[in-house]
Design an enzyme around this catalytic site. Structure first.
Site, PDB file in Angstrom:
ATOM      1  N   GLY A  12      -7.453   2.873 -12.371  1.00  0.00           N
ATOM      2  CA  GLY A  12      -7.044   3.880 -11.353  1.00  0.00           C
ATOM      3  C   GLY A  12      -8.503   4.029 -10.956  1.00  0.00           C
ATOM      4  N   MET A  81       0.493  -2.459  -8.274  1.00  0.00           N
ATOM      5  CA  MET A  81       0.411  -4.527  -7.793  1.00  0.00           C
ATOM      6  C   MET A  81       1.976  -5.201  -7.895  1.00  0.00           C
ATOM      7  SD  MET A  81      -1.891  -5.147  -8.205  1.00  0.00           S
ATOM      8  CE  MET A  81      -3.583  -5.143  -8.167  1.00  0.00           C
ATOM      9  N   LEU A  84       6.277  -4.506  -2.567  1.00  0.00           N
ATOM     10  CA  LEU A  84       7.588  -3.702  -2.005  1.00  0.00           C
ATOM     11  C   LEU A  84       8.397  -4.202  -0.903  1.00  0.00           C
ATOM     12  CD1 LEU A  84       5.248  -0.628  -1.216  1.00  0.00           C
ATOM     13  CD2 LEU A  84       6.437  -0.473  -3.179  1.00  0.00           C
ATOM     14  N   ASN A 103      -2.676   1.365   2.135  1.00  0.00           N
ATOM     15  CA  ASN A 103      -2.838   0.368   0.839  1.00  0.00           C
ATOM     16  C   ASN A 103      -4.525   0.347   0.839  1.00  0.00           C
ATOM     17  OD1 ASN A 103      -2.781  -1.421  -1.635  1.00  0.00           O
ATOM     18  ND2 ASN A 103      -2.421  -3.482   0.326  1.00  0.00           N
ATOM     19  N   HIS A 105      -7.135  -2.980   0.191  1.00  0.00           N
ATOM     20  CA  HIS A 105      -7.071  -4.549   0.155  1.00  0.00           C
ATOM     21  C   HIS A 105      -8.381  -5.359  -0.620  1.00  0.00           C
ATOM     22  CE1 HIS A 105      -5.591  -8.434  -2.023  1.00  0.00           C
ATOM     23  NE2 HIS A 105      -6.441  -8.598  -0.270  1.00  0.00           N
TER      24      HIS A 105
END
Ligand code: GAR
Length: 200
Positions: A12, A81, A84, A103, A105
């Site tokens: 987090g 993780m 979708l 997102n 990455h």
């Protein structure tokens, strides 16, 4: 104020960076809730400390219901993780067809998609790697790139060292990028038949 739902699975630290940025006005948006794929995650503790509502292991339909009910403008993946489904991605487009899912990455996409990207880059022996913030499309880690930041890793001794250098960059780049994107401060051009989204 734009309304955001953050989805996370683990430690987090990016979720925390988004909350801090929202508190200080670096991210001009309200984080309305956290959704987690794992109950026992650091992200849950952070959300509890901030008294934020938490969706525990929500299904995609539950997330979409929440998005509608709470008038969520964008869904932010902060170390989420789960892959979708196309149906979910299609349900979260704006009226211009631009994905409303962002997102982060930990590589310079399109290099090193998938899991353990810092370790992938270290093991590959590349001179530099980086961080990518991008929109989510059906191709995993393949949606339009919003921002990237590179850093050298050729003097580093381990994947852990690469991650330790990369994480603070994530925490800086992610909220700043989410800020301009969710506030609509961008231009869209076509490149290779796909939208190319750049800050205005
Ligand atoms: C971060 O390094 C993020 O870039 C990565 O997971 C980590 C989550 O850390 N995401 C991916 O690999 C997505 N494919 P955090 O829970 O401390 O934010």
């Amino acid at each position: 104020m734009r309304r955001l739902l953050v989805l996370a699975s683990g430690r987090g630290s990016n979720f925390r960076a988004l909350l801090e940025a929202a508190k200080h006005g670096v991210l001009r948006a309200e984080i309305v809730a956290l959704g987690v794929s794992k109950r026992e995650s650091g992200a849950v503790q952070i959300a509890e400390a901030h008294r934020l509502p938490i969706l525990f292991t929500p299904t995609e339909d539950e997330i979409l219901d929440f998005v509608k009910r709470e008038r969520i403008d964008a869904v932010i993946l902060a170390g989420y993780m789960r892959i979708l489904t196309p149906k979910f991605i299609e349900a979260l487009r704006d009226d211009q067809g631009i994905s409303r899912i962002v997102n982060i990455h930990p590589s310079l996409l399109p290099s090193f998609p998938g899991m353990n990207a810092y370790a992938q880059a270290f093991d590959a022996g590349v001179r530099e790697t980086g961080i990518t913030v991008h929109l989510v499309e059906k191709e995993v880690d393949g949606g339009p790139i919003l921002e990237q930041k590179t850093f050298r890793i050729d003097q580093m001794r381990s994947a852990e060292e690469v991650e330790a250098r990369g994480l603070p960059i994530e925490h800086d780049l992610f909220p700043r990028t989410v800020d301009w994107f969710v506030n609509g401060e961008y231009r869209v051009e076509k490149r290779g038949g796909r939208p190319y989204v750049r800050p205005a």
